[in-house]
Design a protein around this motif. Structure first.
Motif, PDB file in Angstrom:
ATOM      1  N   SER A  40       4.485  13.934   5.859  1.00 18.11           N
ATOM      2  CA  SER A  40       3.285  14.076   6.691  1.00 18.11           C
ATOM      3  C   SER A  40       2.572  15.373   6.303  1.00 18.11           C
ATOM      4  O   SER A  40       3.104  16.204   5.566  1.00 18.11           O
ATOM      5  CB  SER A  40       3.689  14.129   8.166  1.00 18.11           C
ATOM      6  N   GLN A  89       0.843  -1.187   0.000  1.00 19.15           N
ATOM      7  CA  GLN A  89       0.000   0.000   0.000  1.00 19.15           C
ATOM      8  C   GLN A  89       0.885   1.246   0.000  1.00 19.15           C
ATOM      9  O   GLN A  89       1.870   1.328   0.714  1.00 19.15           O
ATOM     10  CB  GLN A  89      -0.922   0.010   1.217  1.00 19.15           C
ATOM     11  N   TRP A  90       0.492   2.211  -0.825  1.00 21.01           N
ATOM     12  CA  TRP A  90       1.265   3.450  -0.931  1.00 21.01           C
ATOM     13  C   TRP A  90       1.108   4.281   0.328  1.00 21.01           C
ATOM     14  O   TRP A  90       0.025   4.402   0.884  1.00 21.01           O
ATOM     15  CB  TRP A  90       0.783   4.249  -2.140  1.00 21.01           C
ATOM     16  N   THR A  91       2.226   4.832   0.770  1.00 14.38           N
ATOM     17  CA  THR A  91       2.187   5.763   1.895  1.00 14.38           C
ATOM     18  C   THR A  91       2.835   7.065   1.430  1.00 14.38           C
ATOM     19  O   THR A  91       3.864   7.037   0.735  1.00 14.38           O
ATOM     20  CB  THR A  91       2.948   5.220   3.118  1.00 14.38           C
ATOM     21  N   PRO A  92       2.264   8.186   1.765  1.00 14.59           N
ATOM     22  CA  PRO A  92       2.832   9.467   1.323  1.00 14.59           C
ATOM     23  C   PRO A  92       4.226   9.675   1.910  1.00 14.59           C
ATOM     24  O   PRO A  92       4.490   9.279   3.050  1.00 14.59           O
ATOM     25  CB  PRO A  92       1.836  10.506   1.834  1.00 14.59           C
TER      26      PRO A  92
END
Length: 110
Positions: free
Chosen positions: A20, A14-17
Motif C-alpha cells: 500500500s 489486473q495487476w495490483t501493487p
C-alpha cells in the motif's frame, strides 16, 4: 493467400501493487536511513578496544556503543542470510548488555 485467424489471448488478471502507499512510505524511510556495514570501522574499534593503552571512560562508553552497533548489524546480516545459529542468538542478546561493564572487562582492565 491464407486468411488471418483471430488469436484468442488468455485473460490476465489486473495487476495490483504488492504494498500500500503507507507501506511504500515505510520502505522509503528505511532505505533513506539505512547505513551500510563498515567493516573498516569495526576493525578500527576492535583494535582500539584491544590496545595496550586504555581509553578514557568517555571514549570507552562511545566505543562500547559503536561496538554494539557493529555487532547488531552483523547479527541482522546473519539472520537475513538465513544463518541463524545459537551464536547469532547469543550475540543478539547483547542489546541488553551493559557495554560499559563489558569494556571494563577487556584485557587492559586486568
Amino acid at each position: 493467400m491464407t486468411a488471418l485467424s483471430t488469436v484468442q489471448r488468455p485473460s490476465v488478471p489486473q495487476w495490483t501493487p504488492p504494498l500500500s502507499g503507507e507501506e511504500l512510505v515505510h520502505v522509503l524511510v528505511k532505505l533513506q536511513t539505512w547505513q551500510a556495514f563498515d567493516a573498516d570501522a569495526l576493525l578500527d574499534d576492535v583494535a582500539t578496544a584491544l590496545d595496550d593503552v586504555p581509553p578514557s571512560e568517555e571514549e570507552a562508553e562511545e566505543m562500547a556503543q559503536r561496538l554494539r552497533g557493529h555487532l547488531m548489524r552483523l547479527v541482522n546480516i546473519a539472520i537475513a542470510a538465513g544463518a541463524e545459529s545459537q551464536l547469532v542468538h547469543r550475540f543478539s542478546s547483547f542489546r541488553t548488555v551493559d557495554m560499559g561493564e563489558l569494556m571494563r572487562e577487556l584485557p587492559w582492565a586486568a
